[in-house]
Design a protein around this motif. Structure first.
Motif, mmCIF file in Angstrom:
data_model
loop_
_atom_site.group_PDB
_atom_site.id
_atom_site.type_symbol
_atom_site.label_atom_id
_atom_site.label_comp_id
_atom_site.label_asym_id
_atom_site.label_seq_id
_atom_site.Cartn_x
_atom_site.Cartn_y
_atom_site.Cartn_z
ATOM 1 N N HIS A 136 -2.028 7.344 4.341
ATOM 2 C CA HIS A 136 -2.290 6.858 2.985
ATOM 3 C C HIS A 136 -3.218 7.880 2.316
ATOM 4 O O HIS A 136 -4.438 7.704 2.309
ATOM 5 C CB HIS A 136 -2.926 5.469 3.020
ATOM 6 N N CYS A 145 0.851 -1.178 0.000
ATOM 7 C CA CYS A 145 0.000 0.000 0.000
ATOM 8 C C CYS A 145 0.889 1.231 0.000
ATOM 9 O O CYS A 145 2.027 1.174 0.433
ATOM 10 C CB CYS A 145 -0.883 -0.006 1.231
ATOM 11 N N ALA A 146 0.354 2.328 -0.494
ATOM 12 C CA ALA A 146 1.205 3.507 -0.705
ATOM 13 C C ALA A 146 1.044 4.494 0.442
ATOM 14 O O ALA A 146 0.121 5.295 0.473
ATOM 15 C CB ALA A 146 0.850 4.154 -2.037
ATOM 16 N N HIS A 147 1.980 4.426 1.378
ATOM 17 C CA HIS A 147 1.979 5.364 2.505
ATOM 18 C C HIS A 147 2.920 6.522 2.186
ATOM 19 O O HIS A 147 3.973 6.323 1.575
ATOM 20 C CB HIS A 147 2.413 4.658 3.783
#
Ligand SMILES: [Cu+2]
Length: 261
Positions: free
Chosen positions: A46, A19-21
């Motif tokens: 996020h 996931c793109a944090h």
């Protein structure tokens, strides 16, 4: 030099998360007309999914660079709770003192964050840009951070529909073949309540938006809409271990795009 660049690029690809944090240094308006303290919100989040927010530890370093001079603003840090769409998380407020006209580049070295699901530490070394009076004074200069993205377009007033390019550096050298994750703040934080606002867009299908740096460490992305855009190079930094565990030392920058109307 070639083997080093190659291994850095491999490390970046290997470090790609589920996931793109993104670490934020947030204020809604980078273009300033008056002197004064600009409030900042430091949030680890996020932002494109309007998703989970992570607890930040006390930052190791917060500073700004004005005309080549680096000034520590760590003493302005104070803990806050950021309320995201899913949860509350430990975050920080701080203040950028703005006086003379020119570019103010804010740099943050956060404490490594332990990501339990991946059993790794994450440290997103982050830059954001402010300008007073419309006078440029060094936005395109590197700050000498372990890893950083240096903008090749003025980052405080990118026009929606144009492009943004940046150069990824690790220990001052360009990193070829590195993955750059791209995000948009879908729901901007409210500076008064430290809570997330209304989401204006949803996440795109297919996961993270990605560009790859060329042989000079340069990437380009077309900016489709106004707002805050973030670019992250995962695992681009030289440090690879923290407290006996893998460390992803990342470079993040934020830019602001405006509609031409
Ligand atoms: Cu994440």
């Amino acid at each position: 030099m070639k083997p080093l660049l190659f291994s850095a690029a491999l490390a970046a690809l290997a470090a790609a998360p589920a996931c793109a944090h993104f670490q934020l240094i947030y204020n809604p308006e980078p273009n300033l007309e008056r002197p004064g303290d600009v409030p900042l919100r430091l949030i680890f989040w996020h932002p494109m999914e309007n998703g989970h927010a992570m607890d930040m530890g006390k930052p190791l370093e917060l500073f700004y660079v004005f005309k080549g001079e680096k000034i520590d603003i760590g003493e302005t840090l104070a803990p806050i709770t950021f309320t995201g769409a899913q949860n509350g998380a430990a975050a920080f407020e701080a203040a950028l003192p703005v006086k003379r006209n020119g570019d103010y580049i804010v740099g943050l070295v956060p404490a490594p964050y332990y990501e339990e699901s991946e059993d790794i530490y994450i440290q997103q070394i982050t830059k954001v840009f402010f300008n007073k009076g419309g006078i440029p004074s060094g936005w395109n200069e590197p700050l000498g951070l372990p890893t950083e993205i240096v903008p090749l377009n003025k980052p405080t007033n990118v026009i929606a529909g144009s492009t943004f390019s940046g150069r990824l550096l690790s220990q001052g050298a360009p990193v070829a073949g590195a993955e750059i994750e791209i995000e948009y703040i879908a729901a901007e934080p409210d500076m008064e309540t430290n809570a997330v606002g209304e989401a204006t867009v949803g996440p795109v299908p297919g996961g993270a938006i990605v560009a790859i740096t060329d042989e000079n460490g340069v990437f380009t992305f077309g900016i489709p809409r106004a707002g805050h855009w973030g670019f992250a190079a995962l695992g681009a930094g030289p440090a690879t271990e923290h407290e006996g565990k893998e460390l992803s030392q990342d470079a993040v920058i934020w830019i602001k795009a405006y509609d031409l109307d």
